[in-house]
Structures are given as structure tokens and as C-alpha cells.
Write an enzyme that holds these catalytic residues in place. Structure first.
Site, short mmCIF file in Angstrom:
data_model
loop_
_atom_site.label_atom_id
_atom_site.label_comp_id
_atom_site.label_asym_id
_atom_site.label_seq_id
_atom_site.Cartn_x
_atom_site.Cartn_y
_atom_site.Cartn_z
N VAL A 198 0.84 -1.20 0.00
CA VAL A 198 0.00 0.00 0.00
C VAL A 198 0.87 1.25 0.00
CG1 VAL A 198 -1.86 1.25 1.15
CG2 VAL A 198 -1.79 -1.26 1.28
N LYS A 199 0.54 2.16 -0.91
CA LYS A 199 1.27 3.41 -1.01
C LYS A 199 0.50 4.51 -0.27
CE LYS A 199 3.97 4.78 -5.05
NZ LYS A 199 3.86 5.19 -6.45
N ILE A 200 1.19 5.18 0.64
CA ILE A 200 0.56 6.27 1.39
C ILE A 200 1.50 7.48 1.34
CG2 ILE A 200 -0.22 7.03 3.69
CD1 ILE A 200 -0.99 4.21 4.35
#
Ligand code: G3P
Length: 220
Positions: free
Chosen positions: A83-85
Site C-alpha cells: 500500500v502506497k501512502i
């Protein structure tokens, strides 16, 4: 040193996966917006194609609570999803919680050494310094990669890998290799260009021309 492909284009991913040189894929909302069809299906297909590599998928919510919930949902798309945050203080406690829960994260939009250090302290899997966008504002993107490498090595943050991102040309890729980025995420066209050299082309032509002089129709 790993190569990730920075794209959501299935055709490009397929052709590079076939070469055996691609270790993962990174996407973002902009890259996904360039492709047709249902984004979830596209991501699923990418995850299947790159089955032994990580595929970064970015959250699209803004509110931290929604970002947390969306991150959990994104992890369910496939086993190899990361997951990219964005690296923003609004999300630091969400990032901390997700790391504790074992969610693998790629923290994106990293533009400073302090941001990178903070993310290493939270134990994320990847940090993505954006080289090209720093160059765009007259700053030195490559220097940030060098500084992050030095910081991670000096303080022993062994868990976090540097993804050199926002690579705009062959030079960015070459320097990322030299500076010790763990990964370079590269648009397909730049990776292709990086693998070409005029002397390779000239050499191939000369060998083939000279071979014709031997006058053999079959070999060996
Ligand atoms: O890997 C991040 C990348 O997709 C952003 O690139 O060229 O939009 O700054 P760019």
C-alpha cells in the site's frame, strides 16, 4: 539492485515481465488514470503478471480514517500488493498502526531526509524519494537519494528500502544505481532507452555484415 516498472500499462508490464528483469511494479492514481477499464481489475491483472514481485497501489482517500480503511481493503486485492501512502503528518499514526498490523507500505512523495528518517522509524518497507519532482523545483533529487542511503546505513534501519522514483531519464537511473538505491522504479520507455547503446547496434551490424563474407548458408 531491483528494477520496478513505474506504470499501470498491462502491455508494457507483460513485455518486461517476459525479460525476467522486472522485480515489481509501482502505480499511482495518475498512472492508473491513463489506463482504460476498472482500476481494481487492472491491479489484479498486474499482481498476477508480477507474481513474484511487489505491486504498489496508492490510497485515494484523504481523511486519515478513510485512508486506514482503504489501505486494509487494498491489501486484500492480492498477496503481493504493497500500500502506497503519502508522507504527510496527517497519516503518521495510520502508518504506525498499519505497520504494527503487518501491512507492507511504500511511503510516497518523500522529499526530505527528515521525512525519510521518520518513515524508517515507523518501520515501513519502502520509502520513495521523487527525484524528478525535486529537480523540477531547482533542488537536487539525486542528493536526496544519496542522503537517505547514508542515513539508513548509519542508523541501521535495515527494514526500509529506498525506491528511487520520479525517474525522468537514463541519467537518473544510472545515478540511482551508483548511489545505492535499493530499487529504481522506471517508466518502460526510459528502461528501454537505458538498455540501448549505439555501439551495441554498430557492433551487431558489423558482426552480421562480416558473417555474410564467410559465405555459409547454414551454421553450425
Ligand atoms: O514513481 C513516481 C512517479 O510515477 C512520479 O513521476 O514523473 O510524475 O514525477 P513523475
Amino acid at each position: 539492485m531491483k528494477f520496478f516498472l513505474d506504470t499501470a500499462n498491462i502491455k508494457d508490464i507483460k513485455s518486461w515481465v517476459d525479460t525476467g528483469l522486472i522485480d515489481g511494479v509501482t502505480t499511482n492514481p495518475t498512472l492508473i488514470s491513463k489506463e482504460k477499464g476498472d482500476p481494481k481489475k487492472t491491479i489484479k491483472e498486474i499482481c498476477k503478471l508480477v507474481k513474484n514481485g511487489d505491486v504498489s497501489v496508492e490510497v485515494t482517500e484523504k481523511d486519515p480514517k478513510k485512508v486506514y480503511a482503504q489501505a486494509k481493503k487494498i491489501t486484500k486485492i492480492a498477496k503481493n500488493v504493497v500500500v502506497k501512502i503519502p508522507c504527510h503528518p496527517d497519516y503518521f499514526s495510520v502508518i504506525k498502526k498499519l505497520v504494527k498490523e503487518g501491512v507492507r507500505l511504500n511511503i510516497t512523495l518523500v522529499f526530505s531526509l527528515a521525512q525519510g528518517l521518520a518513515m524508517c522509524k515507523l518501520g515501513v518497507e519502502y520509502i520513495s524519494p521523487f527525484i524528478g519532482r525535486l529537480d523540477d523545483i531547482g533542488s537536487d533529487g539525486m542528493q536526496l537519494v544519496a542522503d537517505l542511503r547514508q542515513m539508513i546505513d548509519e542508523y541501521g534501519f535495515v527494514k526500509t528500502e529506498i525506491i528511487a522514483a520520479s525517474i525522468r531519464g537514463v541519467q537518473h537511473l544510472q545515478e540511482s544505481i551508483l548511489l545505492g538505491a535499493d530499487i529504481a522504479t522506471v517508466p518502460a520507455a526510459i528502461l528501454h532507452k537505458a538498455m540501448l547503446h549505439p555501439l551495441t547496434d554498430n557492433g551487431m551490424k558489423k558482426f552480421l555484415d562480416d558473417w555474410k563474407k564467410v559465405g555459409r548458408k547454414t551454421f553450425p
